[in-house]
Scaffold this motif. Structure first.
Motif, PDB file in Angstrom:
ATOM      1  N   TYR A 139     -15.660 -44.369  59.825  1.00 48.41           N
ATOM      2  CA  TYR A 139     -16.002 -43.629  61.036  1.00 48.41           C
ATOM      3  C   TYR A 139     -17.307 -42.884  60.806  1.00 48.41           C
ATOM      4  N   ILE A 140     -18.229 -42.956  61.767  1.00 45.22           N
ATOM      5  CA  ILE A 140     -19.497 -42.247  61.685  1.00 45.22           C
ATOM      6  C   ILE A 140     -19.627 -41.397  62.940  1.00 45.22           C
ATOM      7  N   ALA A 141     -19.987 -40.123  62.740  1.00 45.24           N
ATOM      8  CA  ALA A 141     -20.077 -39.189  63.861  1.00 45.24           C
ATOM      9  C   ALA A 141     -21.273 -38.273  63.669  1.00 45.24           C
ATOM     10  N   GLU A 142     -21.582 -37.511  64.709  1.00 46.52           N
ATOM     11  CA  GLU A 142     -22.623 -36.495  64.646  1.00 46.52           C
ATOM     12  C   GLU A 142     -21.993 -35.142  64.944  1.00 46.52           C
ATOM     13  N   VAL A 143     -22.489 -34.109  64.265  1.00 45.87           N
ATOM     14  CA  VAL A 143     -22.067 -32.742  64.528  1.00 45.87           C
ATOM     15  C   VAL A 143     -23.314 -31.864  64.578  1.00 45.87           C
ATOM     16  N   ASP A 144     -23.227 -30.755  65.287  1.00 47.09           N
ATOM     17  CA  ASP A 144     -24.305 -29.774  65.310  1.00 47.09           C
ATOM     18  C   ASP A 144     -23.997 -28.732  64.245  1.00 47.09           C
ATOM     19  N   VAL A 145     -24.976 -28.482  63.376  1.00 51.84           N
ATOM     20  CA  VAL A 145     -24.809 -27.531  62.275  1.00 51.84           C
ATOM     21  C   VAL A 145     -25.798 -26.394  62.472  1.00 51.84           C
ATOM     22  N   GLN A 146     -25.268 -25.181  62.486  1.00 50.11           N
ATOM     23  CA  GLN A 146     -26.108 -23.995  62.635  1.00 50.11           C
ATOM     24  C   GLN A 146     -26.079 -23.241  61.312  1.00 50.11           C
ATOM     25  N   GLU A 147     -27.275 -23.003  60.746  1.00 53.19           N
ATOM     26  CA  GLU A 147     -27.384 -22.311  59.472  1.00 53.19           C
ATOM     27  C   GLU A 147     -28.332 -21.129  59.618  1.00 53.19           C
TER      28      GLU A 147
ATOM     29  N   GLN B 204     -30.574 -24.740  64.113  1.00 55.23           N
ATOM     30  CA  GLN B 204     -29.519 -25.675  64.487  1.00 55.23           C
ATOM     31  C   GLN B 204     -30.092 -27.082  64.450  1.00 55.23           C
ATOM     32  N   ARG B 205     -29.351 -27.988  63.818  1.00 57.26           N
ATOM     33  CA  ARG B 205     -29.767 -29.385  63.773  1.00 57.26           C
ATOM     34  C   ARG B 205     -28.539 -30.278  63.852  1.00 57.26           C
ATOM     35  N   THR B 206     -28.782 -31.506  64.221  1.00 61.13           N
ATOM     36  CA  THR B 206     -27.713 -32.484  64.317  1.00 61.13           C
ATOM     37  C   THR B 206     -27.677 -33.281  63.020  1.00 61.13           C
ATOM     38  N   ARG B 207     -26.481 -33.380  62.432  1.00 62.90           N
ATOM     39  CA  ARG B 207     -26.322 -34.120  61.181  1.00 62.90           C
ATOM     40  C   ARG B 207     -25.225 -35.162  61.343  1.00 62.90           C
ATOM     41  N   LYS B 208     -25.387 -36.270  60.644  1.00 59.13           N
ATOM     42  CA  LYS B 208     -24.371 -37.317  60.664  1.00 59.13           C
ATOM     43  C   LYS B 208     -23.340 -37.046  59.587  1.00 59.13           C
ATOM     44  N   VAL B 209     -22.088 -37.332  59.930  1.00 55.40           N
ATOM     45  CA  VAL B 209     -20.982 -37.260  58.978  1.00 55.40           C
ATOM     46  C   VAL B 209     -20.250 -38.594  59.000  1.00 55.40           C
ATOM     47  N   ARG B 210     -19.556 -38.873  57.912  1.00 56.97           N
ATOM     48  CA  ARG B 210     -18.826 -40.147  57.853  1.00 56.97           C
ATOM     49  C   ARG B 210     -17.533 -39.955  57.084  1.00 56.97           C
ATOM     50  N   ARG B 211     -16.597 -40.854  57.344  1.00 60.10           N
ATOM     51  CA  ARG B 211     -15.299 -40.825  56.674  1.00 60.10           C
ATOM     52  C   ARG B 211     -14.806 -42.246  56.522  1.00 60.10           C
ATOM     53  N   GLU B 212     -14.280 -42.557  55.353  1.00 62.07           N
ATOM     54  CA  GLU B 212     -13.634 -43.841  55.118  1.00 62.07           C
ATOM     55  C   GLU B 212     -12.138 -43.665  55.324  1.00 62.07           C
ATOM     56  N   TYR B 213     -11.413 -44.767  55.318  1.00 59.03           N
ATOM     57  CA  TYR B 213      -9.967 -44.730  55.506  1.00 59.03           C
ATOM     58  C   TYR B 213      -9.331 -43.781  54.489  1.00 59.03           C
ATOM     59  N   ALA B 214      -8.502 -42.863  54.946  1.00 65.47           N
ATOM     60  CA  ALA B 214      -7.770 -41.888  54.129  1.00 65.47           C
ATOM     61  C   ALA B 214      -8.692 -41.015  53.293  1.00 65.47           C
ATOM     62  N   GLY B 215      -9.929 -40.821  53.735  1.00 66.72           N
ATOM     63  CA  GLY B 215     -10.866 -39.962  53.019  1.00 66.72           C
ATOM     64  C   GLY B 215     -11.160 -38.700  53.808  1.00 66.72           C
ATOM     65  N   LEU B 216     -12.060 -37.898  53.268  1.00 70.18           N
ATOM     66  CA  LEU B 216     -12.477 -36.672  53.932  1.00 70.18           C
ATOM     67  C   LEU B 216     -13.872 -36.865  54.515  1.00 70.18           C
ATOM     68  N   TRP B 217     -14.194 -36.096  55.533  1.00 71.07           N
ATOM     69  CA  TRP B 217     -15.507 -36.170  56.153  1.00 71.07           C
ATOM     70  C   TRP B 217     -16.544 -35.598  55.201  1.00 71.07           C
ATOM     71  N   HIS B 218     -17.709 -36.242  55.132  1.00 67.64           N
ATOM     72  CA  HIS B 218     -18.823 -35.744  54.322  1.00 67.64           C
ATOM     73  C   HIS B 218     -20.135 -36.020  55.051  1.00 67.64           C
ATOM     74  N   PHE B 219     -21.157 -35.232  54.688  1.00 67.30           N
ATOM     75  CA  PHE B 219     -22.476 -35.386  55.294  1.00 67.30           C
ATOM     76  C   PHE B 219     -23.144 -36.627  54.736  1.00 67.30           C
ATOM     77  N   VAL B 220     -23.777 -37.417  55.594  1.00 64.89           N
ATOM     78  CA  VAL B 220     -24.418 -38.660  55.182  1.00 64.89           C
ATOM     79  C   VAL B 220     -25.673 -38.372  54.361  1.00 64.89           C
ATOM     80  N   ASP B 221     -26.458 -37.374  54.757  1.00 64.93           N
ATOM     81  CA  ASP B 221     -27.731 -37.125  54.090  1.00 64.93           C
ATOM     82  C   ASP B 221     -27.598 -36.522  52.695  1.00 64.93           C
ATOM     83  N   SER B 222     -26.564 -35.720  52.441  1.00 60.38           N
ATOM     84  CA  SER B 222     -26.434 -35.077  51.131  1.00 60.38           C
ATOM     85  C   SER B 222     -25.220 -35.555  50.339  1.00 60.38           C
TER      86      SER B 222
END
Length: 79
Positions: free
Chosen positions: A21-29, A37-55
């Protein structure tokens, strides 16, 4: 870090075990006048946890998992 506005972009895979699964979220730092505030992509594999694609870092405190559950409840798309 404040994470909001989960949007599912893409679902890859042919079976449940290789689904990705690939999604976008808005991150405010930052604080006060230095907020960014910027938009970052996150991803998750089956039975995994969401993580940021860029880092590759996991998302903090199951925030994205909660937003993904709300997305599924509202739209019916599995995340």
């Amino acid at each position: 870090m404040r994470i909001t506005n989960f949007r599912l972009i893409e679902t890859r895979g042919k079976s449940a075990l290789d689904t990705e699964y690939i999604a976008e979220v808005d991150v405010q730092e930052g604080a006060m006048f230095w907020k960014k505030q910027r938009t970052r992509k996150v991803r998750r594999e089956y039975a995994g946890l969401w993580h940021f694609v860029d880092s590759g870092e996991f998302t903090p405190l199951f925030i994205v998992e909660t937003l993904a559950r709300a997305w599924t409840a509202q739209t019916g798309q599995k995340t």
